[in-house]
Write an enzyme that holds these catalytic residues in place. Sequence first.
Site, PDB file in Angstrom:
ATOM      1  CG  HIS A  61      29.494 -27.622 121.307  1.00  0.00           C
ATOM      2  ND1 HIS A  61      30.113 -27.302 122.752  1.00  0.00           N
ATOM      3  CD2 HIS A  61      28.268 -27.651 121.480  1.00  0.00           C
ATOM      4  CE1 HIS A  61      28.934 -27.112 123.474  1.00  0.00           C
ATOM      5  NE2 HIS A  61      27.865 -27.602 122.729  1.00  0.00           N
TER       6      HIS A  61
ATOM      7  CE  LYS B   2      28.320 -21.190 126.374  1.00  0.00           C
ATOM      8  NZ  LYS B   2      27.416 -22.109 127.070  1.00  0.00           N
TER       9      LYS B   2
HETATM   10  N1  URA Z   1      24.209 -25.746 126.593  1.00  0.00           N
HETATM   11  C1  URA Z   1      24.746 -24.243 126.759  1.00  0.00           C
HETATM   12  O1  URA Z   1      25.922 -24.050 126.816  1.00  0.00           O
HETATM   13  N2  URA Z   1      23.656 -23.425 126.488  1.00  0.00           N
HETATM   14  C2  URA Z   1      22.455 -23.829 126.421  1.00  0.00           C
HETATM   15  O2  URA Z   1      21.498 -22.885 126.590  1.00  0.00           O
HETATM   16  C3  URA Z   1      22.037 -25.185 126.557  1.00  0.00           C
HETATM   17  C4  URA Z   1      23.206 -25.935 126.700  1.00  0.00           C
END
Ligand code: URA
Length: 441
Positions: free
Chosen positions: A82, A187
Amino acid sequence: MRAVDLIVKKRDGGALSREEIEFLIDGYVRGQVPDYQLSSLAMAVFFRGMSFEETGFLTRAMIASGDSIDLSSVPGPLVDKHSTGGVGDKVSLVLAPLAAACGCVVPMMSGRALGHTGGTLDKLESIPGYRTDLGVERFREVLRSCGFAMTGQSERIVPADRLLYALRDVTGTVESIPLITASIMSKKFAEGAQALVFDVKCGSGAFMKSREQARALAVSLARTGASLGRQVRAVITDMDQPLGRMVGNFLEVRECVEILQGRGPEDLRQLTLRLTAHMLVLGGLAPDISGAEALCAQRLRDGSAWRSFLDNVKAQGGRTEALLDPDQGPRAPRTLALRAGASGFLVRLEAYRFGLASGLLGASRSRKEDPVWPDVGIEILKVAGDRVREGEELCLLHGRDPQRLEEARSLLEAAVTVAGQAPPPRQLVLEEIDADALGKD
Ligand code: URA
């Protein structure tokens, strides 16, 4: 339990237990804890912080708020990467097929461009026909057949994050390291990854502008991962200047094709090799980073990463003609050159303004509903360290609308610095963080 007591506990610097955090997140998603109480909690967390253990509890509670993708039927080490987002950051498009060619399985769910940063989905969709709306079953099939699949995030994954992020956005609590950590990590783990490499970008084109902020986030990601019993590496990388020489959707795809074919800019190649190498080590496919980098270099050289990319593009509906002959891909109708205002050395191309200019040309959105064009963007002809002559072309802007091209060029005029002396060489990888090496919480 009462939400107000937990808000007071956090306000006064206490640590919340796993049950207390579950009560708050579950209650919020069910509508039993109202927005105003969760906003107060977010503000208390903003000022008081959270331990890595609490951040781990929060991450787990957020994952439990929705579906998780079950990839147990997919053999292989499931490792993902990521990036916190940047300008010209097209690493995923090379890293995923390269990691797959080395034996990893990469379940990649990505986001879209917003503001000054690009989005992997928009880049992929600039390949004619490429689909990024795979359902879960098709996602699994593509993973099994290609070793990697790239799709958008399902609505059913981590609903708590969607609600909480919208609340943070309007309550001044986005910039909280534990909240960012739980948001990103929940996520990724819900999407089926077993181990994760984080590319924490740092500099003008990044979410984290300073080294201290980037380090705090990188440590939090690595430590929270460890508290969840997951393998996580965080690599802090330079995003003060764009990565590679292309900024825009299909322009970036073209550059990825070059790297996959053994050509292309060295900075992009080096960073991709490094991040992929971390994935291989986490996946148990190489004993150390240098061995992993050597394997990656070989898979680029022997063409297997390129073939893996082509297989995926076919599996996801894309037309490979545009990759085999990029002149058949999208091409903007107009170009405009940015020329050097003086002679000397190019010392800096400020990533943030490059991102804004590319967005202005239509490569990303300022509002969710804005269209994104596949063909527009910026081709960087000279990079920091190059000697330039007054009037020489530094960049070529690709666009559709003459007025926007002019506006983007003005933005870029302020983004480039020419000086009498050459800058020091760019250091791309600033720090590599492994929770095991950090010691105790
Ligand atoms: N990206 C995300 O997915 N969440 C955040 O809180 C900040 C950047």
